[in-house]
Design a protein around this motif. Structure first.
Motif, PDB file in Angstrom:
ATOM      1  N   GLN A   1     -19.251 -52.115 -20.407  1.00  0.00           N
ATOM      2  CA  GLN A   1     -19.129 -51.412 -19.130  1.00  0.00           C
ATOM      3  C   GLN A   1     -18.450 -50.053 -19.314  1.00  0.00           C
ATOM      4  O   GLN A   1     -18.898 -49.037 -18.775  1.00  0.00           O
ATOM      5  CB  GLN A   1     -18.363 -52.266 -18.125  1.00  0.00           C
TER       6      GLN A   1
ATOM      7  N   GLN B   1     -26.147 -49.751 -10.853  1.00  0.00           N
ATOM      8  CA  GLN B   1     -26.478 -51.132 -11.226  1.00  0.00           C
ATOM      9  C   GLN B   1     -26.302 -51.367 -12.727  1.00  0.00           C
ATOM     10  O   GLN B   1     -25.874 -52.435 -13.140  1.00  0.00           O
ATOM     11  CB  GLN B   1     -27.921 -51.455 -10.830  1.00  0.00           C
ATOM     12  N   ALA B   2     -26.639 -50.359 -13.529  1.00  0.00           N
ATOM     13  CA  ALA B   2     -26.556 -50.494 -14.985  1.00  0.00           C
ATOM     14  C   ALA B   2     -25.118 -50.696 -15.452  1.00  0.00           C
ATOM     15  O   ALA B   2     -24.883 -51.280 -16.504  1.00  0.00           O
ATOM     16  CB  ALA B   2     -27.156 -49.274 -15.660  1.00  0.00           C
TER      17      ALA B   2
ATOM     18  N   GLN C   1     -22.812 -52.392 -13.718  1.00  0.00           N
ATOM     19  CA  GLN C   1     -22.234 -53.608 -13.148  1.00  0.00           C
ATOM     20  C   GLN C   1     -22.049 -54.680 -14.217  1.00  0.00           C
ATOM     21  O   GLN C   1     -22.887 -54.865 -15.093  1.00  0.00           O
ATOM     22  CB  GLN C   1     -23.112 -54.141 -12.019  1.00  0.00           C
TER      23      GLN C   1
ATOM     24  N   LYS D   1     -32.964 -50.176 -13.645  1.00  0.00           N
ATOM     25  CA  LYS D   1     -31.777 -50.216 -12.788  1.00  0.00           C
ATOM     26  C   LYS D   1     -31.377 -48.803 -12.410  1.00  0.00           C
ATOM     27  O   LYS D   1     -31.691 -47.848 -13.114  1.00  0.00           O
ATOM     28  CB  LYS D   1     -30.587 -50.871 -13.525  1.00  0.00           C
TER      29      LYS D   1
ATOM     30  N   VAL E   1     -35.699 -54.061 -18.127  1.00  0.00           N
ATOM     31  CA  VAL E   1     -35.469 -53.967 -16.690  1.00  0.00           C
ATOM     32  C   VAL E   1     -35.226 -52.505 -16.313  1.00  0.00           C
ATOM     33  O   VAL E   1     -34.874 -51.682 -17.156  1.00  0.00           O
ATOM     34  CB  VAL E   1     -34.270 -54.829 -16.232  1.00  0.00           C
TER      35      VAL E   1
ATOM     36  N   TYR F   1     -32.401 -55.834 -25.445  1.00  0.00           N
ATOM     37  CA  TYR F   1     -32.405 -55.775 -23.987  1.00  0.00           C
ATOM     38  C   TYR F   1     -32.445 -54.301 -23.615  1.00  0.00           C
ATOM     39  O   TYR F   1     -31.568 -53.532 -24.015  1.00  0.00           O
ATOM     40  CB  TYR F   1     -31.156 -56.446 -23.413  1.00  0.00           C
TER      41      TYR F   1
ATOM     42  N   THR G   1     -25.681 -60.258 -18.361  1.00  0.00           N
ATOM     43  CA  THR G   1     -27.034 -60.775 -18.559  1.00  0.00           C
ATOM     44  C   THR G   1     -27.634 -60.216 -19.841  1.00  0.00           C
ATOM     45  O   THR G   1     -28.233 -60.955 -20.632  1.00  0.00           O
ATOM     46  CB  THR G   1     -27.929 -60.415 -17.353  1.00  0.00           C
TER      47      THR G   1
ATOM     48  N   LEU H   1     -32.502 -51.324 -20.800  1.00  0.00           N
ATOM     49  CA  LEU H   1     -32.196 -50.891 -19.433  1.00  0.00           C
ATOM     50  C   LEU H   1     -32.773 -49.493 -19.249  1.00  0.00           C
ATOM     51  O   LEU H   1     -32.334 -48.548 -19.909  1.00  0.00           O
ATOM     52  CB  LEU H   1     -30.689 -50.830 -19.201  1.00  0.00           C
TER      53      LEU H   1
ATOM     54  N   THR I   1     -22.340 -57.852 -13.970  1.00  0.00           N
ATOM     55  CA  THR I   1     -23.386 -58.882 -13.965  1.00  0.00           C
ATOM     56  C   THR I   1     -24.602 -58.425 -14.761  1.00  0.00           C
ATOM     57  O   THR I   1     -25.194 -59.219 -15.497  1.00  0.00           O
ATOM     58  CB  THR I   1     -23.804 -59.250 -12.536  1.00  0.00           C
ATOM     59  N   THR I   2     -24.974 -57.161 -14.641  1.00  0.00           N
ATOM     60  CA  THR I   2     -26.106 -56.614 -15.393  1.00  0.00           C
ATOM     61  C   THR I   2     -25.819 -56.662 -16.884  1.00  0.00           C
ATOM     62  O   THR I   2     -26.646 -57.114 -17.680  1.00  0.00           O
ATOM     63  CB  THR I   2     -26.391 -55.156 -14.970  1.00  0.00           C
TER      64      THR I   2
END
Length: 152
Positions: free
Chosen positions: A137, A28-29, A31, A24, A22, A54, A37, A56, A33-34
């Motif tokens: 995070q 956003q990276a 967050q 971002k 993805v 995954y 996921t 980013l 929620t990111t």
């Protein structure tokens, strides 16, 4: 999940790693929620008996994007350098736990352009997803801040 070096190299070299990618922004990276996921995706692959990754692609305000990956490995070596495991760093026979690592690639993260740290060992992976998200995070925020400072 545990794997021998041969099993690990087999999945990596035969493109059998389940990968999600993805793009971002830096905000956003970071967050929850990111990151949740991303972590859930990789752990789900482990539960199925496969390696997961995954990716980013993080758009920064200045300079090239930064690549952050969550990926599984037997030791702190990026999947892209998996051939280093062949006989040099690990014995070939035993099965090793697959750990979850955070990997960052950017010329501005440090002199080598690569940062890799363990997010979760085999035991941690069965624990609280919230704890893993909080750790991720903190790591992402700190290292993206380092890149932004280096580019300022």
């Amino acid at each position: 999940m545990k794997m021998t070096v041969a099993d690990y190299l087999g999945q990596v070299t035969k493109d059998q790693v389940a990968t999600e990618e993805v793009t971002k922004t830096a905000a956003q990276a970071q967050q929850k929620t990111t990151l949740k996921t991303a972590i859930q995706y990789v752990l789900e692959q482990f539960n199925r008996g496969y390696l997961g990754q995954y990716v980013l692609n993080v758009k920064m305000k200045k300079g090239d994007p930064v690549v952050i990956r969550l990926e599984g490995n037997l030791i702190n070596v990026p999947m892209a350098e998996a051939e280093r495991l062949d006989g040099k760093l690990l014995d070939q026979e035993p099965a090793y736990p697959v750990n979850l690592y955070l990997v960052m690639e950017s010329d501005d993260v440090n002199k080598s352009g690569l940062r890799i740290d363990e997010l979760a060992n085999d035991t941690d992976q069965g624990g609280s997803i919230t704890t893993l998200v909080d750790r991720a995070q903190e790591w992402v925020a700190a290292h993206l801040a380092d890149v932004a400072t280096a580019r300022a």
